[in-house]
Design a protein around this motif. Structure first.
Motif, mmCIF file in Angstrom:
data_model
loop_
_atom_site.group_PDB
_atom_site.id
_atom_site.type_symbol
_atom_site.label_atom_id
_atom_site.label_comp_id
_atom_site.label_asym_id
_atom_site.label_seq_id
_atom_site.Cartn_x
_atom_site.Cartn_y
_atom_site.Cartn_z
ATOM 1 N N LEU A 161 -32.231 7.133 -11.937
ATOM 2 C CA LEU A 161 -33.347 6.263 -12.506
ATOM 3 C C LEU A 161 -33.249 4.988 -11.675
ATOM 4 O O LEU A 161 -34.257 4.741 -11.154
ATOM 5 N N LEU A 162 -32.169 4.404 -11.786
ATOM 6 C CA LEU A 162 -32.207 2.904 -11.378
ATOM 7 C C LEU A 162 -31.724 2.718 -9.794
ATOM 8 O O LEU A 162 -31.715 1.724 -9.132
ATOM 9 N N CYS A 163 -31.191 4.020 -9.379
ATOM 10 C CA CYS A 163 -30.687 3.904 -7.810
ATOM 11 C C CYS A 163 -31.697 4.934 -7.133
ATOM 12 O O CYS A 163 -30.958 6.055 -6.422
ATOM 13 N N PRO A 164 -32.887 4.934 -7.068
ATOM 14 C CA PRO A 164 -33.776 5.942 -6.365
ATOM 15 C C PRO A 164 -33.392 5.985 -4.941
ATOM 16 O O PRO A 164 -33.770 6.955 -4.245
ATOM 17 N N ASP A 165 -32.769 5.166 -4.487
ATOM 18 C CA ASP A 165 -32.538 4.913 -2.889
ATOM 19 C C ASP A 165 -31.270 5.522 -2.687
ATOM 20 O O ASP A 165 -30.982 5.867 -1.364
ATOM 21 N N VAL A 166 -30.258 5.870 -3.531
ATOM 22 C CA VAL A 166 -29.227 6.569 -3.254
ATOM 23 C C VAL A 166 -29.472 8.160 -3.370
ATOM 24 O O VAL A 166 -29.924 8.689 -4.023
ATOM 25 N N PRO A 167 -28.893 8.904 -2.166
ATOM 26 C CA PRO A 167 -29.211 9.983 -1.637
ATOM 27 C C PRO A 167 -28.035 10.992 -2.626
ATOM 28 O O PRO A 167 -27.558 11.853 -1.968
ATOM 29 N N LEU A 168 -28.154 10.739 -3.923
ATOM 30 C CA LEU A 168 -27.315 11.751 -4.843
ATOM 31 C C LEU A 168 -28.075 12.138 -5.947
ATOM 32 O O LEU A 168 -28.679 11.538 -6.681
ATOM 33 N N ARG A 169 -28.081 13.533 -5.960
ATOM 34 C CA ARG A 169 -28.870 14.161 -6.953
ATOM 35 C C ARG A 169 -28.000 15.088 -7.771
ATOM 36 O O ARG A 169 -27.178 15.774 -6.853
ATOM 37 N N GLU A 170 -28.085 15.505 -8.980
ATOM 38 C CA GLU A 170 -27.106 16.247 -9.799
ATOM 39 C C GLU A 170 -25.662 16.013 -9.288
ATOM 40 O O GLU A 170 -24.739 16.835 -9.241
ATOM 41 N N ALA A 171 -25.279 14.686 -9.222
ATOM 42 C CA ALA A 171 -23.867 14.105 -8.800
ATOM 43 C C ALA A 171 -22.967 13.903 -9.852
ATOM 44 O O ALA A 171 -23.516 13.879 -10.996
ATOM 45 N N GLY A 172 -21.788 14.198 -9.505
ATOM 46 C CA GLY A 172 -20.688 13.963 -10.629
ATOM 47 C C GLY A 172 -20.462 12.466 -10.795
ATOM 48 O O GLY A 172 -20.736 11.538 -9.802
ATOM 49 N N LEU A 173 -19.366 12.164 -11.465
ATOM 50 C CA LEU A 173 -19.192 10.858 -11.746
ATOM 51 C C LEU A 173 -18.219 10.238 -10.482
ATOM 52 O O LEU A 173 -18.498 9.310 -10.039
ATOM 53 N N ASP A 174 -17.353 11.354 -9.773
ATOM 54 C CA ASP A 174 -16.538 10.870 -8.792
ATOM 55 C C ASP A 174 -17.475 10.440 -7.608
ATOM 56 O O ASP A 174 -17.227 9.598 -6.646
ATOM 57 N N ASP A 175 -18.719 11.150 -7.320
ATOM 58 C CA ASP A 175 -19.688 10.860 -6.279
ATOM 59 C C ASP A 175 -20.227 9.617 -6.456
ATOM 60 O O ASP A 175 -20.328 8.688 -5.295
ATOM 61 N N TRP A 176 -20.470 9.010 -7.474
ATOM 62 C CA TRP A 176 -21.125 7.706 -7.728
ATOM 63 C C TRP A 176 -19.907 6.723 -7.541
ATOM 64 O O TRP A 176 -20.214 5.682 -7.308
#
Length: 235
Positions: A161-176
């Motif tokens: 929601l707050l990082c729409p520019d980040v190309p991560l969708r359905e990502a896990g905690l490790d990804d973020w």
């Protein structure tokens, strides 16, 4: 015996001291219009015997507090719960909670009362919160006969929601964590995962303020709008 007595849920056998502690638990407060910085958030993570929402059990609870714009290391919570008849799944290879650690754990009633006293009236945050919320609700109902009514927000939804520019969708905690180059300690233990989630949430709260989302209530409303848009059918 009346008909309705068959419909009542059997209450766990709590002693007098435990019942008194139950009665003194603070009621949750709704998210308000005050400053995001002033809000006390409890960030939690659970380790469980498996991923079955109806059969598996909570084995450990880890939680940290975000307050005054930072993780408050004076407010930390960690308990392993004693589970006498729990069959462990292959997840034990991830979280490392074997039979000896579980046998040496705390009485679930006492551990859950300790946790709810730690939470107080604060809202809860977790990564992939629906799983943690369901498992915690079940544990509280089974051990205490207590119904959890605290606000529960999902950091896995707040992040995109707050990082729409980040190309991560359905990502896990490790990804973020990797995306923001966060340096976190040992992962896949409840307290370590709660801390990693809290560190991520601090970044997200800063993003929220940059987007003029200045209160917990505003964040909750923006998240609800975002979820409705995602769920709306496309034509």
């Amino acid at each position: 015996m009346s008909l309705f007595s068959w419909l009542r849920t059997k209450k766990p056998g709590l002693d007098g001291a435990q019942l008194k502690r139950m009665e003194q638990l603070r009621k949750p407060t709704a998210l308000g219009g005050g400053s995001l910085r002033d809000q006390r958030w409890v960030v939690l993570d659970l380790e469980t015997s498996g991923l079955n929402l109806n059969r598996d059990q909570v084995l450990s609870i880890g939680a940290v507090v975000i307050e005054d714009g930072a993780v408050d290391f004076s407010q930390l919570f960690e308990r392993t719960l004693q589970r006498a008849e729990t069959k462990l799944s292959p997840s034990v290879l991830i979280h490392g909670l074997g039979p000896s650690a579980i046998a040496a754990g705390s009485d679930p009633v006492e551990a859950l009362l300790d946790f709810m006293e730690f939470v107080g009236d604060s809202p809860l945050l977790a990564f992939h919160a629906p799983f943690d919320q369901h498992m915690l609700c079940r544990a509280l109902k089974d051990s205490l006969g207590h119904r959890l009514t605290h606000t529960f927000l999902d950091v896995a939804e707040i992040a995109p929601l707050l990082c729409p520019d980040v190309p991560l969708r359905e990502a896990g905690l490790d990804d973020w964590v990797n995306h923001f180059n966060l340096h976190v300690g040992e992962r896949h233990h409840a307290s370590a995962d709660a801390l990693a989630t809290a560190e991520l949430m601090l970044i997200l709260l800063n993003r929220a303020r940059q987007q003029h989302i200045d209160s917990p209530q505003a964040l909750q409303e923006r998240l609800s709008q975002w979820k409705r848009r995602r769920q709306a059918p496309s034509f």
